[in-house]
Motif scaffolding. Sequence first.
Motif, PDB file in Angstrom:
ATOM      1  N   SER A  80      -8.739   4.614  -7.218  1.00  0.00           N
ATOM      2  CA  SER A  80      -9.387   5.702  -7.955  1.00  0.00           C
ATOM      3  C   SER A  80      -8.432   6.853  -8.253  1.00  0.00           C
ATOM      4  O   SER A  80      -8.840   7.862  -8.799  1.00  0.00           O
ATOM      5  N   TYR A  81      -7.167   6.701  -7.868  1.00  0.00           N
ATOM      6  CA  TYR A  81      -6.161   7.709  -8.201  1.00  0.00           C
ATOM      7  C   TYR A  81      -4.858   7.013  -8.543  1.00  0.00           C
ATOM      8  O   TYR A  81      -4.643   5.846  -8.199  1.00  0.00           O
ATOM      9  N   ARG A  82      -3.972   7.718  -9.212  1.00  0.00           N
ATOM     10  CA  ARG A  82      -2.713   7.106  -9.629  1.00  0.00           C
ATOM     11  C   ARG A  82      -1.710   7.153  -8.474  1.00  0.00           C
ATOM     12  O   ARG A  82      -1.028   8.152  -8.261  1.00  0.00           O
ATOM     13  N   SER A  83      -1.645   6.081  -7.728  1.00  0.00           N
ATOM     14  CA  SER A  83      -0.700   5.991  -6.628  1.00  0.00           C
ATOM     15  C   SER A  83       0.710   5.840  -7.172  1.00  0.00           C
ATOM     16  O   SER A  83       0.919   5.420  -8.305  1.00  0.00           O
ATOM     17  N   ASN A  84       1.694   6.214  -6.349  1.00  0.00           N
ATOM     18  CA  ASN A  84       3.074   5.944  -6.749  1.00  0.00           C
ATOM     19  C   ASN A  84       3.441   4.529  -6.311  1.00  0.00           C
ATOM     20  O   ASN A  84       2.682   3.866  -5.594  1.00  0.00           O
ATOM     21  N   LEU A  85       4.608   4.074  -6.723  1.00  0.00           N
ATOM     22  CA  LEU A  85       4.961   2.677  -6.506  1.00  0.00           C
ATOM     23  C   LEU A  85       5.227   2.373  -5.032  1.00  0.00           C
ATOM     24  O   LEU A  85       4.927   1.278  -4.551  1.00  0.00           O
ATOM     25  N   SER A  86       5.785   3.325  -4.304  1.00  0.00           N
ATOM     26  CA  SER A  86       6.019   3.090  -2.875  1.00  0.00           C
ATOM     27  C   SER A  86       4.697   2.899  -2.149  1.00  0.00           C
ATOM     28  O   SER A  86       4.575   2.053  -1.255  1.00  0.00           O
ATOM     29  N   GLU A  87       3.668   3.663  -2.515  1.00  0.00           N
ATOM     30  CA  GLU A  87       2.341   3.475  -1.934  1.00  0.00           C
ATOM     31  C   GLU A  87       1.794   2.094  -2.275  1.00  0.00           C
ATOM     32  O   GLU A  87       1.229   1.406  -1.422  1.00  0.00           O
ATOM     33  N   ALA A  88       1.938   1.701  -3.529  1.00  0.00           N
ATOM     34  CA  ALA A  88       1.409   0.407  -3.971  1.00  0.00           C
ATOM     35  C   ALA A  88       2.103  -0.744  -3.251  1.00  0.00           C
ATOM     36  O   ALA A  88       1.449  -1.717  -2.839  1.00  0.00           O
ATOM     37  N   TRP A  89       3.414  -0.654  -3.102  1.00  0.00           N
ATOM     38  CA  TRP A  89       4.130  -1.716  -2.398  1.00  0.00           C
ATOM     39  C   TRP A  89       3.713  -1.781  -0.928  1.00  0.00           C
ATOM     40  O   TRP A  89       3.534  -2.875  -0.380  1.00  0.00           O
ATOM     41  N   ASN A  90       3.567  -0.629  -0.290  1.00  0.00           N
ATOM     42  CA  ASN A  90       3.103  -0.628   1.099  1.00  0.00           C
ATOM     43  C   ASN A  90       1.718  -1.252   1.216  1.00  0.00           C
ATOM     44  O   ASN A  90       1.447  -2.057   2.106  1.00  0.00           O
ATOM     45  N   LEU A  91       0.831  -0.870   0.312  1.00  0.00           N
ATOM     46  CA  LEU A  91      -0.524  -1.407   0.351  1.00  0.00           C
ATOM     47  C   LEU A  91      -0.519  -2.912   0.125  1.00  0.00           C
ATOM     48  O   LEU A  91      -1.245  -3.653   0.797  1.00  0.00           O
ATOM     49  N   GLY A  92       0.318  -3.378  -0.800  1.00  0.00           N
ATOM     50  CA  GLY A  92       0.411  -4.815  -1.042  1.00  0.00           C
ATOM     51  C   GLY A  92       0.819  -5.575   0.204  1.00  0.00           C
ATOM     52  O   GLY A  92       0.276  -6.649   0.506  1.00  0.00           O
ATOM     53  N   MET A  93       1.764  -5.016   0.955  1.00  0.00           N
ATOM     54  CA  MET A  93       2.187  -5.681   2.194  1.00  0.00           C
ATOM     55  C   MET A  93       1.081  -5.664   3.238  1.00  0.00           C
ATOM     56  O   MET A  93       0.901  -6.620   3.993  1.00  0.00           O
ATOM     57  N   MET A  94       0.301  -4.566   3.280  1.00  0.00           N
ATOM     58  CA  MET A  94      -0.797  -4.497   4.248  1.00  0.00           C
ATOM     59  C   MET A  94      -1.918  -5.472   3.899  1.00  0.00           C
ATOM     60  O   MET A  94      -2.608  -5.984   4.781  1.00  0.00           O
ATOM     61  N   LEU A  95      -2.119  -5.725   2.617  1.00  0.00           N
ATOM     62  CA  LEU A  95      -3.249  -6.544   2.179  1.00  0.00           C
ATOM     63  C   LEU A  95      -3.017  -8.038   2.338  1.00  0.00           C
ATOM     64  O   LEU A  95      -3.962  -8.817   2.262  1.00  0.00           O
ATOM     65  N   THR A  96      -1.773  -8.446   2.512  1.00  0.00           N
ATOM     66  CA  THR A  96      -1.506  -9.875   2.654  1.00  0.00           C
ATOM     67  C   THR A  96      -1.288 -10.238   4.115  1.00  0.00           C
ATOM     68  O   THR A  96      -0.586  -9.546   4.849  1.00  0.00           O
ATOM     69  N   GLU A  97      -1.912 -11.339   4.509  1.00  0.00           N
ATOM     70  CA  GLU A  97      -1.730 -11.819   5.884  1.00  0.00           C
ATOM     71  C   GLU A  97      -0.467 -12.669   6.008  1.00  0.00           C
ATOM     72  O   GLU A  97      -0.085 -13.047   7.118  1.00  0.00           O
ATOM     73  N   ASN A  98       0.154 -12.977   4.883  1.00  0.00           N
ATOM     74  CA  ASN A  98       1.332 -13.846   4.902  1.00  0.00           C
ATOM     75  C   ASN A  98       2.583 -13.083   5.317  1.00  0.00           C
ATOM     76  O   ASN A  98       2.681 -11.873   5.118  1.00  0.00           O
ATOM     77  N   ARG A  99       3.530 -13.817   5.848  1.00  0.00           N
ATOM     78  CA  ARG A  99       4.751 -13.191   6.365  1.00  0.00           C
ATOM     79  C   ARG A  99       5.645 -12.651   5.260  1.00  0.00           C
ATOM     80  O   ARG A  99       6.209 -11.566   5.380  1.00  0.00           O
ATOM     81  N   TYR A 100       5.765 -13.390   4.163  1.00  0.00           N
ATOM     82  CA  TYR A 100       6.708 -13.011   3.113  1.00  0.00           C
ATOM     83  C   TYR A 100       5.976 -12.378   1.929  1.00  0.00           C
ATOM     84  O   TYR A 100       5.069 -12.985   1.353  1.00  0.00           O
ATOM     85  N   ALA A 101       6.376 -11.168   1.591  1.00  0.00           N
ATOM     86  CA  ALA A 101       5.815 -10.462   0.440  1.00  0.00           C
ATOM     87  C   ALA A 101       6.864 -10.425  -0.663  1.00  0.00           C
ATOM     88  O   ALA A 101       7.965  -9.902  -0.466  1.00  0.00           O
ATOM     89  N   ILE A 102       6.528 -11.005  -1.812  1.00  0.00           N
ATOM     90  CA  ILE A 102       7.405 -10.962  -2.982  1.00  0.00           C
ATOM     91  C   ILE A 102       6.793  -9.986  -3.977  1.00  0.00           C
ATOM     92  O   ILE A 102       5.587 -10.012  -4.230  1.00  0.00           O
ATOM     93  N   PHE A 103       7.620  -9.126  -4.542  1.00  0.00           N
ATOM     94  CA  PHE A 103       7.145  -8.122  -5.484  1.00  0.00           C
ATOM     95  C   PHE A 103       7.700  -8.415  -6.874  1.00  0.00           C
ATOM     96  O   PHE A 103       8.866  -8.793  -7.024  1.00  0.00           O
ATOM     97  N   SER A 104       6.845  -8.214  -7.869  1.00  0.00           N
ATOM     98  CA  SER A 104       7.254  -8.413  -9.252  1.00  0.00           C
ATOM     99  C   SER A 104       6.836  -7.207 -10.081  1.00  0.00           C
ATOM    100  O   SER A 104       5.720  -6.688  -9.929  1.00  0.00           O
ATOM    101  N   SER A 105       7.707  -6.758 -10.971  1.00  0.00           N
ATOM    102  CA  SER A 105       7.305  -5.765 -11.958  1.00  0.00           C
ATOM    103  C   SER A 105       6.244  -6.378 -12.860  1.00  0.00           C
ATOM    104  O   SER A 105       6.254  -7.592 -13.121  1.00  0.00           O
ATOM    105  N   SER A 106       5.342  -5.544 -13.350  1.00  0.00           N
ATOM    106  CA  SER A 106       4.215  -6.064 -14.123  1.00  0.00           C
ATOM    107  C   SER A 106       4.628  -6.613 -15.484  1.00  0.00           C
ATOM    108  O   SER A 106       3.844  -7.293 -16.142  1.00  0.00           O
TER     109      SER A 106
END
Length: 253
Positions: A68-94
Motif C-alpha cells: 500500500s506504499y511505494r517501498s524502495n528496492l532494498s525493502e522489496a528484496w528483503n521482503l522477497g527473501m523473507m517470503l520464500t521458504e527456499n534457501r536460494y533467492a534469485i532476483f530479477s529486474s522486472s
Amino acid sequence: MEEKFTLIWSFRNRFDVLKKSIESAHNNTPGEVDFCLVDACSNDNTIKKLREYCNSIKTRKIRICESSYRSNLSEAWNLGMMLTENRYAIFSSSDVTFKSPSWFTEIRNAAYNGGEYILMENHSVFLIDKKVIPKMGWFDEKFVHGPHFDVDYMIRATERNINLMMIPRNDNYVHEDTHEETIQRGTSDVPDRLPMNTLDNEIYFMKKWESQWPGWKDYLDQVDKPHPPTNISQVKRKIGEIDFHPNYTKKFK
C-alpha cells in the motif's frame, strides 16, 4: 536433498514489461523453481491483470505480495527473501527477458559450487544464499529510492568474506535501456522507474564509507557516471553496521 530456488521480482506498474519477463522466465526455468512478485504500490489495474495472468500459469507456484506504499528496492528484496521458504533467492529486474534455459543452469551450478552471492554480470540477475544473512545482515533499508544499496551490500559481503562470484551473462538474458532512456533517467524522474538523478543515496553512502570514489557530485549532467566501489579493499568503514530487522511491517503501525 537438492536445495530449492525462488525467483523474485520487485515491480511497480509497467505490467506489459513485467509480464514479458515472467513469461520468458517461465519458459526458460524448471517448473520446481518458485516465483515471487513483490509490489511497490502499483495501481489496482496492474494488480488485477497480474493476478489474472499468474493464475493462468497452473504448473508453477507463484506468490504475489501487494503493497500500500511505494517501498524502495532494498525493502522489496528483503521482503522477497523473507517470503520464500527456499534457501536460494534469485532476483530479477522486472524488465529482464530470459532467452535461454542455461541462465538457470549456470547460476544454480555456481551456487552448488560454493557461490553465496552470485551476480550474472550485474544486479539485473543475481542470487543470494540465505544462509549468509545471519553473517552479513539484510539489505540496508536506509537507502531511499535510487542507487548504491546494491554495491553497499557487495562491500559488506567482501568485508565478511562471503563467497562473491560474478559469472558471465552469456547472452542468457536481455536487460538494457536505450541511450535515450539512460539520459532521461539520469536527468529527470521517470514514472515507475528507479530514480537515478538524485544524490540522496550518495550522501548516505558517503556517511558509511570513506574512499577516493568521486561519487555522482557534479556528474548529474553526464550519462556515464563513475561506478562506486564494490570491495572492502576500496573503502574504509566510517560507521558500524546496524544489525536491524527489515522495517517493512513497521510502516503499517
